[in-house]
Each structure stands twice: as structure tokens, then as C-alpha cells.
Design an enzyme around this catalytic site. Structure first.
Site, PDB file in Angstrom:
ATOM      1  N   GLU A  47       0.866  -1.186   0.000  1.00 57.81           N
ATOM      2  CA  GLU A  47       0.000   0.000   0.000  1.00 57.81           C
ATOM      3  C   GLU A  47       0.901   1.234   0.000  1.00 57.81           C
ATOM      4  O   GLU A  47       1.944   1.242   0.674  1.00 57.81           O
ATOM      5  CB  GLU A  47      -0.871   0.005   1.262  1.00 57.81           C
ATOM      6  CG  GLU A  47      -1.679   1.275   1.496  1.00 57.81           C
ATOM      7  CD  GLU A  47      -2.284   1.360   2.911  1.00 57.81           C
ATOM      8  OE1 GLU A  47      -1.690   0.797   3.857  1.00 57.81           O
ATOM      9  OE2 GLU A  47      -3.354   1.980   3.054  1.00 57.81           O
ATOM     10  N   ASN A 110      -7.160   6.056  -1.873  1.00 59.36           N
ATOM     11  CA  ASN A 110      -6.055   5.144  -1.535  1.00 59.36           C
ATOM     12  C   ASN A 110      -6.249   3.940  -2.455  1.00 59.36           C
ATOM     13  O   ASN A 110      -7.142   3.129  -2.230  1.00 59.36           O
ATOM     14  CB  ASN A 110      -6.144   4.749  -0.052  1.00 59.36           C
ATOM     15  CG  ASN A 110      -4.924   3.965   0.398  1.00 59.36           C
ATOM     16  OD1 ASN A 110      -4.177   3.442  -0.432  1.00 59.36           O
ATOM     17  ND2 ASN A 110      -4.718   3.882   1.697  1.00 59.36           N
ATOM     18  N   LYS A 127      -9.626   1.913  -1.980  1.00 59.39           N
ATOM     19  CA  LYS A 127      -9.849   1.450  -0.603  1.00 59.39           C
ATOM     20  C   LYS A 127     -11.206   1.911  -0.057  1.00 59.39           C
ATOM     21  O   LYS A 127     -11.545   3.098  -0.095  1.00 59.39           O
ATOM     22  CB  LYS A 127      -8.740   1.986   0.301  1.00 59.39           C
ATOM     23  CG  LYS A 127      -8.760   1.470   1.746  1.00 59.39           C
ATOM     24  CD  LYS A 127      -7.522   1.980   2.459  1.00 59.39           C
ATOM     25  CE  LYS A 127      -7.391   1.418   3.871  1.00 59.39           C
ATOM     26  NZ  LYS A 127      -6.104   1.891   4.498  1.00 59.39           N
ATOM     27  N   GLU A 146      -6.494   9.079   7.348  1.00 61.26           N
ATOM     28  CA  GLU A 146      -6.995   8.575   6.064  1.00 61.26           C
ATOM     29  C   GLU A 146      -8.383   9.127   5.754  1.00 61.26           C
ATOM     30  O   GLU A 146      -8.690   9.395   4.596  1.00 61.26           O
ATOM     31  CB  GLU A 146      -7.012   7.039   6.075  1.00 61.26           C
ATOM     32  CG  GLU A 146      -5.607   6.445   6.100  1.00 61.26           C
ATOM     33  CD  GLU A 146      -5.580   4.988   5.726  1.00 61.26           C
ATOM     34  OE1 GLU A 146      -5.171   4.168   6.548  1.00 61.26           O
ATOM     35  OE2 GLU A 146      -5.988   4.658   4.599  1.00 61.26           O
ATOM     36  N   CYS A 172      -5.077  -2.756   2.846  1.00 61.21           N
ATOM     37  CA  CYS A 172      -4.817  -2.613   4.261  1.00 61.21           C
ATOM     38  C   CYS A 172      -5.992  -2.908   5.187  1.00 61.21           C
ATOM     39  O   CYS A 172      -6.328  -4.052   5.412  1.00 61.21           O
ATOM     40  CB  CYS A 172      -4.226  -1.230   4.539  1.00 61.21           C
ATOM     41  SG  CYS A 172      -3.323  -1.203   6.064  1.00 61.21           S
ATOM     42  N   ASN A 197       0.072  -0.714   5.560  1.00 60.03           N
ATOM     43  CA  ASN A 197       0.941   0.097   6.423  1.00 60.03           C
ATOM     44  C   ASN A 197       0.314   0.009   7.816  1.00 60.03           C
ATOM     45  O   ASN A 197      -0.690   0.695   8.076  1.00 60.03           O
ATOM     46  CB  ASN A 197       0.969   1.561   5.968  1.00 60.03           C
ATOM     47  CG  ASN A 197       1.824   1.783   4.726  1.00 60.03           C
ATOM     48  OD1 ASN A 197       2.913   2.317   4.793  1.00 60.03           O
ATOM     49  ND2 ASN A 197       1.324   1.378   3.569  1.00 60.03           N
TER      50      ASN A 197
HETATM   51  N1  ING Z   1      -3.560   0.780   8.650  1.00 58.15           N
HETATM   52  C1  ING Z   1      -3.964   0.000   9.747  1.00 58.15           C
HETATM   53  C2  ING Z   1      -4.546  -1.355   9.364  1.00 58.15           C
HETATM   54  O1  ING Z   1      -5.736  -1.553   9.213  1.00 58.15           O
HETATM   55  C3  ING Z   1      -5.081  -0.172  11.907  1.00 58.15           C
HETATM   56  C4  ING Z   1      -4.860   0.724  10.713  1.00 58.15           C
HETATM   57  C5  ING Z   1      -4.006  -0.645  12.656  1.00 58.15           C
HETATM   58  C6  ING Z   1      -6.357  -0.580  12.244  1.00 58.15           C
HETATM   59  C7  ING Z   1      -4.208  -1.488  13.759  1.00 58.15           C
HETATM   60  C8  ING Z   1      -6.581  -1.412  13.348  1.00 58.15           C
HETATM   61  C9  ING Z   1      -5.508  -1.869  14.084  1.00 58.15           C
HETATM   62  O2  ING Z   1      -3.734  -2.257   9.266  1.00 58.15           O
HETATM   63  C10 ING Z   1      -4.177   1.098   7.469  1.00 58.15           C
HETATM   64  N2  ING Z   1      -3.458   1.878   6.608  1.00 58.15           N
HETATM   65  O3  ING Z   1      -5.309   0.725   7.185  1.00 58.15           O
END
Ligand code: ING
Length: 313
Positions: A47, A110, A127, A146, A172, A197
């Protein structure tokens, strides 16, 4: 007859804000050349593979924000990737921030694309599940903006005939939502490719910080098994602009088993030979949707008793 697709997962280490597109494309090309040497049909990038993951900080200047987006795809900075794909006979998946003007106004997504062995774009995905928030949260070690920087994707979850099978994409956070896999599962998807990410620390739920890698694998293994598909998930890993991100890029079989996994937090290629006929064995037995799935009996109960109702919120 087996339908083998040799998939390269091209994990990336951090991309610095100061790194030019040319520098990043050089890193991507090195991974593609390795993938071609190892006989890959497809190399899966992550991503936001062209820039640092800028939703992790507040950008107020519109021109600066736009500098992280691609106005066209391909464009001169990334054209070498498309040229190398055609020259080497290898397809690729690429995640990037998309500026779109096709409706008469500027829209930001995204986005990811799937590119064939001829260097032509097969399909695009935007996304849908945008995590994070619109207004920055002072005092947090980093942001997730985001919802501020991107619109919700408007292309659904398409599946394309490609690489001898049915291929779909997500980005993601989408991988945490079973619907994303199921919408593609209902289209017979056999390979889902995605980038992520994912910070080690989740300011909203710090008690889950030690579970980041577990949750990352859990959701992709479940999605793979419950829809009889391979899943290739590729990280932007390591400490990027002060944010420590998980790695563990991997390929998962329709059985839910882990086939290969990256073991560093840098630029790393791993390769998996995916026999798409394995998908068929799951789709025609345990997860034969026509024979065993009963959406007509799910009723509206599932909708009416969402968590909000049950918890009275
Ligand atoms: N990043 C993270 C993901 O879904 C996140 C945001 C991290 C959500 C940890 C929940 C827990 O992996 C992106 N860019 O979506």
C-alpha cells in the site's frame, strides 16, 4: 491439470519523506528483477508503495498534500516499472495515492492497480474501509488521517480474470473486514492481493499492540480459508518517519496455512507457487456457496441486531 501462479511478495522497508519517486522506483525495480529471476508471474507491492505513509501526520498545505498523490497512472516517474514488466514478462500489483479529476472535481483515493505481463493495467481498486479520523488528535505519537485525505472507494470489490485465474484486490484495513473477502468470494476469487501500512502501536487500543502480527495473520488466514482463495499481503515495514510498522508479509493458501513470510523489516522478496486448483477443492466442498450457504435464511436479524442494538448504543 494444475494452474500454478508464482507470486512474489515484495515487502518494502521505510520510505523517507525526502525520498524521490525515482529513488523509490529504483527499489521497486530491484525487487521486480529479483522476482523475474525467481520465475514469478506476478510481484505484489505494498500500500502507498511510492511514498511515505503520509496519513501518519497532518499536512495543511494542499500543494504539499497533492505531492504525495499520482495525477495519472502510469506517469513518467513510474513508467520504468511498466516498461520492466513488459520486458521481463511479469505482472505487478501497486498501491499508491490517486488524484482523480474524471468527475470534474479533485478526488483523492487510496488506490491499487493490477498490471499484466504486457505492462497494461488490468484493473483498479480504491480502498473502501478507511480507518482513522478527519481531525488530528493532538498528543498522539502519530496520526491516522486517512478519512481526511481520502474518499471512500467507489469501485466496489471487483474480481478480474488474470494470470490464469480470478484475481481481486483490497487495501490494508479492508483485510480486517470479512465482507471484503466474501464479496470477492461470491465472484469466485482465487487470489487476493493487498498491501498494508500497519503501525505496531494503535493509539486507540494500545492493549492490542502485542497482537498486531497475530491480528494481521488472523484476518488474512480467515479470509483465505472461508472463501477458498490465496491471499498475498505485503507490508511497508520498519520505522518510517518515526512510526514503527509491522512486517510479516506473507502468502496464505486456501487452507488458511501460511506458505511464505518475510522475516525482516526491510525490502525483501519471498516467493510462493500458488496452485489455483487448490481453490477449487475448497469452493466445491466445504465452501460450496450454492450448496451450503443460506443467505435467504439470514433475514434482517443480522442487520437489526448489530452491535449498536445489542449494546443499546
Ligand atoms: N492501517 C492500519 C490497518 O488496518 C489499523 C490501521 C491498525 C487498524 C491497527 C486497526 C488496528 O492495518 C491502514 N493503513 O489501514
Amino acid at each position: 491439470m494444475s494452474r500454478i501462479v508464482t507470486v512474489g511478495i515484495a515487502q518494502m522497508g521505510p520510505i523517507a519523506r525526502s525520498e524521490s519517486r525515482q529513488d523509490v522506483v529504483a527499489r521497486l525495480l530491484a525487487l521486480m528483477q529479483d522476482a523475474a529471476r525467481m520465475g514469478c508471474d506476478l510481484v505484489v507491492y505494498t500500500e502507498a508503495a511510492l511514498t511515505a505513509f503520509f496519513p501518519h501526520w497532518l499536512i495543511t498545505d494542499e500543494e504539499e498534500l497533492d505531492s504525495y498523490f499520482e495525477r495519472a497512472m502510469p506517469n513518467p516517474a513510474v513508467q520504468p516499472l511498466f516498461d520492466a514488466a513488459a520486458r521481463l514478462g511479469i505482472g505487478f500489483h501497486l498501491g499508491y495515492a490517486e488524484l482523480d479529476f474524471s468527475t470534474g472535481r479533485k478526488r483523492r483515493f487510496n488506490t491499487s492497480i493490477l498490471v499484466g505481463k504486457d505492462g497494461g493495467i488490468i484493473g483498479k481498486y480504491r480502498k473502501v474501509h478507511l480507518p482513522g479520523y478527519v481531525e488530528p488528535r493532538p498528543g498522539e505519537p502519530f496520526q491516522n488521517l486517512e478519512k481526511r485525505y481520502f474518499e471512500v472507494g467507489d469501485l466496489g470489490f471487483p474480481v478480474w480474470h488474470a494470470f490464469g485465474g480470478r484475481v481481486g484486490m483490497m487495501v490494508c484495513n479492508d483485510r480486517r473486514w470479512p465482507e471484503a473477502y466474501r464479496v470477492m468470494g461470491l465472484q469466485g476469487v482465487e487470489l487476493v492481493v493487498l498491501g498494508y501500512n500497519t503501525p505496531v502501536h494503535n493509539p486507540a487500543m494500545p492493549q492490542t499492540d502485542d497482537l498486531g502480527n497475530f491480528h494481521n495473520q488472523l484476518v488474512m488466514q480467515a479470509g483465505a480459508y472461508q472463501n477458498g482463495t490465496f491471499v498475498a499481503g505485503v507490508a511497508k515495514a520498519g520505522v518510517e518517519e518515526g512510526v514503527d510498522q509491522i512486517g510479516q508479509s506473507c502468502v496464505i493458501a486456501p487452507s488458511g496455512e501460511l506458505m511464505v513470510q518475510c522475516t525482516t523489516l526491510g525490502d525483501e522478496l519471498q516467493v510462493a507457487r500458488c496452485d489455483l486448483d487448490l481453490c477449487t477443492s475448497y469452493k466445491t466442498s466445504i465452501f460450496n456457496f450454492e450448496k451450503h450457504r443460506r443467505p435467504e435464511h439470514y433475514g434482517l436479524i443480522v442487520e437489526r441486531t448489530g452491535a449498536g442494538d445489542v449494546l443499546g448504543r
